[in-house]
Scaffold this active site. Structure first.
Site, PDB file in Angstrom:
ATOM      1  N   HIS A  73     -21.174   8.526  17.766  1.00  0.00           N
ATOM      2  CA  HIS A  73     -21.012   7.503  18.808  1.00  0.00           C
ATOM      3  C   HIS A  73     -22.328   6.758  19.037  1.00  0.00           C
ATOM      4  CE1 HIS A  73     -20.921   6.253  23.134  1.00  0.00           C
ATOM      5  NE2 HIS A  73     -19.797   5.694  22.706  1.00  0.00           N
ATOM      6  N   GLU A 105     -22.540   5.027  30.323  1.00  0.00           N
ATOM      7  CA  GLU A 105     -21.154   5.052  29.829  1.00  0.00           C
ATOM      8  C   GLU A 105     -20.502   6.395  30.154  1.00  0.00           C
ATOM      9  OE1 GLU A 105     -18.707   4.793  25.602  1.00  0.00           O
ATOM     10  OE2 GLU A 105     -20.748   3.987  25.647  1.00  0.00           O
ATOM     11  N   GLU A 149     -30.928   2.509  24.256  1.00  0.00           N
ATOM     12  CA  GLU A 149     -29.501   2.832  24.131  1.00  0.00           C
ATOM     13  C   GLU A 149     -29.162   4.182  24.758  1.00  0.00           C
ATOM     14  OE1 GLU A 149     -26.346   0.612  23.437  1.00  0.00           O
ATOM     15  OE2 GLU A 149     -28.435   0.046  23.087  1.00  0.00           O
ATOM     16  N   GLU A 186     -22.708   4.146  16.426  1.00  0.00           N
ATOM     17  CA  GLU A 186     -21.856   2.977  16.703  1.00  0.00           C
ATOM     18  C   GLU A 186     -22.586   2.015  17.655  1.00  0.00           C
ATOM     19  OE1 GLU A 186     -18.876   1.929  20.019  1.00  0.00           O
ATOM     20  OE2 GLU A 186     -18.330   3.862  19.141  1.00  0.00           O
ATOM     21  N   HIS A 187     -23.283   2.594  18.650  1.00  0.00           N
ATOM     22  CA  HIS A 187     -24.043   1.763  19.592  1.00  0.00           C
ATOM     23  C   HIS A 187     -25.217   1.065  18.909  1.00  0.00           C
ATOM     24  CE1 HIS A 187     -22.799   2.456  23.884  1.00  0.00           C
ATOM     25  NE2 HIS A 187     -21.976   3.266  23.241  1.00  0.00           N
TER      26      HIS A 187
END
Length: 454
Positions: free
Chosen positions: A65, A145, A138, A68-69
């Site tokens: 994940h 998130e 990030e 992906e960021h």
């Protein structure tokens, strides 16, 4: 088919056969290119990668994940600003998501911009800069998130359901990973994951809409032909089977207004022949929400019971599939003192599926399932997603007429047989969050998974 519907039925069959074919080509390095050309003015192209959180371990959980960021934070060819401007100027949409078994990067654009979109996607997965400054920035984004996900109680319950059903295995971990991992993952962890899993035989370039297959193959060879099949480090081991454990997890919080509960048994994997009858059984139980009309006149017995006696605010049956296993069950939201009543009705409905479900009900569920499946393919992006996912799961795209025939062949006996096999006298996994004092003890839930009747 009744006489008055025969012309419609024929037109429907012809429509299923006359959809554009899915073309498939495999490059020399093992990468597969699959596309459906509908001649539309727009197109969706994407890279479906056979790598998700299931391929992680306790130390690097969350890395798929995180990657992906990092994908849209600039490459060795273009900075983040250049990348964003290029996509904006085309009027395209660039997106990505990570699941437990797949990572996806895709672009929606005008059909004339497909070559540019593929070049950008290939640049992202091969040449991402993964700069230290961007990684640090990030971390904060992902932690925020995670806080947002905590407020989505359905996601919280499903994460708990996986963690208890697949405890001690890779499917039990969350996709986002634990906070300590997000804070400690390094650039090297990201590079190691890419070099271990982003290999060409595990990648599918999928396209739908206004796409020319020959052109896609040429573009794939040009931009993705250099992807390697060899491993610099230790070759990752094959996926180990994820053991299902009948168990429960309860997070009791009496300050919350509603109880959120999920109950599931172990279902079938993607390629299992029982999958279609289980999908029909899943459709039979259905989904319902208080805001829907219908009420007590709903065809689904559970919907009628929930509407008439106010057992739940909403419920939805689910059939989540993975390569070798799955979760088949139901999730519901109810008032604090309605958990037991709702559970009783759910388990009664499950027992009915195992013993006395009728042909008329199954015929209705078959029609609903076919309608839902066709409605899900409305647009270039869902079709592109369907191609990519099926190529990774089945190694082919199942034609619509074949899928329709397989659904149509499911009888009431088939539903009863699979329900007996997967539901009857099986240990369920239970996850409950909120004011769940009223939810019966696990042993009582387990003892209602069968009937003692003369």
């Amino acid at each position: 088919v009744p006489k008055r519907f025969q012309s419609t039925a024929t037109a429907y069959k012809q429509a299923l056969i006359n959809v554009p074919p899915t073309s498939l080509t495999q490059l020399d390095n093992g990468l597969r290119v699959a596309s459906e050309d509908s001649g539309a003015a727009t197109a969706t192209v994407g890279l479906w990668i056979d790598a998700g959180s299931r391929y992680e371990n306790d130390d690097n959980n969350g890395v798929a994940h995180f990657l992906e960021h990092m994908a849209f934070k600039g490459t060795s060819k273009r900075s983040q600003t250049d990348l964003e401007l290029e996509v904006e100027n085309m009027g395209a949409h660039l997106n990505a998501y990570t699941s437990r078994e797949q990572t996806v990067f895709y672009a929606k654009c005008l059909s004339k911009d497909v070559p540019k979109a593929i070049e950008i996607l290939s640049d992202i997965i091969q040449n991402s800069k993964l700069g230290e400054v961007e990684i640090e920035r990030e971390r904060g984004v992902i932690l925020r998130e995670m806080q947002e996900v905590e407020t989505n109680l359905q996601e919280v319950v499903f994460d708990h359901l996986h963690s208890t059903a697949y405890q001690g295995t890779s499917l039990g971990r969350t996709i986002l990973g634990p906070t300590k991992n997000i804070k400690s993952l390094t650039r090297q962890d990201l590079l190691d994951y890419v070099s271990s899993h982003y290999k060409s035989p595990r990648i599918v370039l999928s396209g739908a809409g206004g796409v020319n297959h020959e052109e896609l193959v040429k573009l794939a060879g040009q931009h993705l032909g250099g992807l390697s099949t060899s491993y610099e480090q230790e070759i990752p081991s094959l996926l180990s089977p994820c053991r299902f454990t009948g168990s429960e997890i309860r997070v009791r919080d009496d300050s919350m207004p509603l109880a959120h509960v999920a109950v599931a048994v172990e279902g079938a994997g993607w390629t299992d022949s029982d999958n279609i009858p289980l999908m029909v059984a899943n459709t039979l139980v259905g989904a319902w929400d208080r805001s829907q009309g219908g009420g007590v006149n709903n065809a689904s017995h559970l919907s009628a019971a929930a509407a008439e006696s106010n057992f739940a605010h909403s419920f939805q049956s689910f059939n989540t599939c993975y390569k070798d296993t799955g979760l088949w069950g139901i999730y519901w939201v109810c008032d604090p003192l309605m958990c037991e009543e709702m559970l009783f009705n759910v388990q009664s409905e499950w027992m009915r599926l195992c013993t006395t479900v009728t042909e008329a009900e199954v015929a209705r569920a078959r029609n609903l399932l076919k309608t839902n499946m066709l409605l899900q393919l409305d647009g270039t992006t869902p079709v592109c997603e369907d191609i990519g996912r099926q190529m990774l799961c089945y190694n082919r795209r199942i034609p619509l007429h074949e899928l329709e025939a397989r659904i149509e062949s499911v009888s009431a006996k088939d539903v009863r047989d699979v329900a007996m096999k997967y539901i009857y006298d099986r240990c369920p996994a239970v996850a409950a969050v909120g004011p769940v004092e009223n939810l019966p003890d696990y042993n009582r839930i387990r003892s209602s998974m069968y009937w003692l009747r003369l």
